[in-house]
Design an enzyme around this catalytic site. Sequence first.
Site, PDB file in Angstrom:
ATOM      1  N   HIS A   1     -21.234   4.216  31.835  1.00  0.00           N
ATOM      2  CA  HIS A   1     -19.950   4.897  31.793  1.00  0.00           C
ATOM      3  C   HIS A   1     -18.961   4.217  32.724  1.00  0.00           C
ATOM      4  O   HIS A   1     -19.349   3.657  33.755  1.00  0.00           O
ATOM      5  CB  HIS A   1     -20.149   6.354  32.213  1.00  0.00           C
ATOM      6  CG  HIS A   1     -19.016   7.257  31.872  1.00  0.00           C
ATOM      7  ND1 HIS A   1     -18.528   7.404  30.598  1.00  0.00           N
ATOM      8  CD2 HIS A   1     -18.259   8.065  32.650  1.00  0.00           C
ATOM      9  CE1 HIS A   1     -17.527   8.280  30.608  1.00  0.00           C
ATOM     10  NE2 HIS A   1     -17.334   8.679  31.846  1.00  0.00           N
TER      11      HIS A   1
ATOM     12  N   HIS B   1     -11.394   9.737  32.328  1.00  0.00           N
ATOM     13  CA  HIS B   1     -12.463   9.114  31.538  1.00  0.00           C
ATOM     14  C   HIS B   1     -12.600   9.809  30.198  1.00  0.00           C
ATOM     15  O   HIS B   1     -12.093  10.911  30.000  1.00  0.00           O
ATOM     16  CB  HIS B   1     -13.791   9.141  32.310  1.00  0.00           C
ATOM     17  CG  HIS B   1     -14.342  10.521  32.517  1.00  0.00           C
ATOM     18  ND1 HIS B   1     -15.557  10.906  32.024  1.00  0.00           N
ATOM     19  CD2 HIS B   1     -13.846  11.608  33.155  1.00  0.00           C
ATOM     20  CE1 HIS B   1     -15.804  12.164  32.364  1.00  0.00           C
ATOM     21  NE2 HIS B   1     -14.776  12.610  33.052  1.00  0.00           N
TER      22      HIS B   1
ATOM     23  N   CYS C   1     -15.508   5.498  26.584  1.00  0.00           N
ATOM     24  CA  CYS C   1     -14.993   5.248  27.933  1.00  0.00           C
ATOM     25  C   CYS C   1     -14.429   3.845  28.113  1.00  0.00           C
ATOM     26  O   CYS C   1     -13.335   3.670  28.667  1.00  0.00           O
ATOM     27  CB  CYS C   1     -16.073   5.536  28.967  1.00  0.00           C
ATOM     28  SG  CYS C   1     -17.582   4.542  28.809  1.00  0.00           S
TER      29      CYS C   1
END
Length: 94
Positions: free
Chosen positions: A52, A64, A2
């Site tokens: 994340h 993402h 990510c």
Amino acid sequence: DCSGLVYYAYTSNGHVVPRTSQAQYDAARNITLAEAAEGDLLFFRDEAKLSHVGIYLGDGEFVHAPSTGDTVRVARIDSPYYQLHLIAVGRLLP
């Protein structure tokens, strides 16, 4: 991963950004979700730590990389999972 997606997207457009999600979080100016614009970052936690980051696309959507080696995808911030885990929205650019 990510943070690598964020790094790639920003550096491909001539911006200097940190490489890790924690460093990206530390460098970003905190804003509200209502203030979020295309390109702002959404930070999520899993348990007690930042885990994340995604790039806001507008209209409640973000892009993402769910995990290393997984397909990059678009998700909605209003999904129950992401609503529960969202901890911050940040802006790296002025």
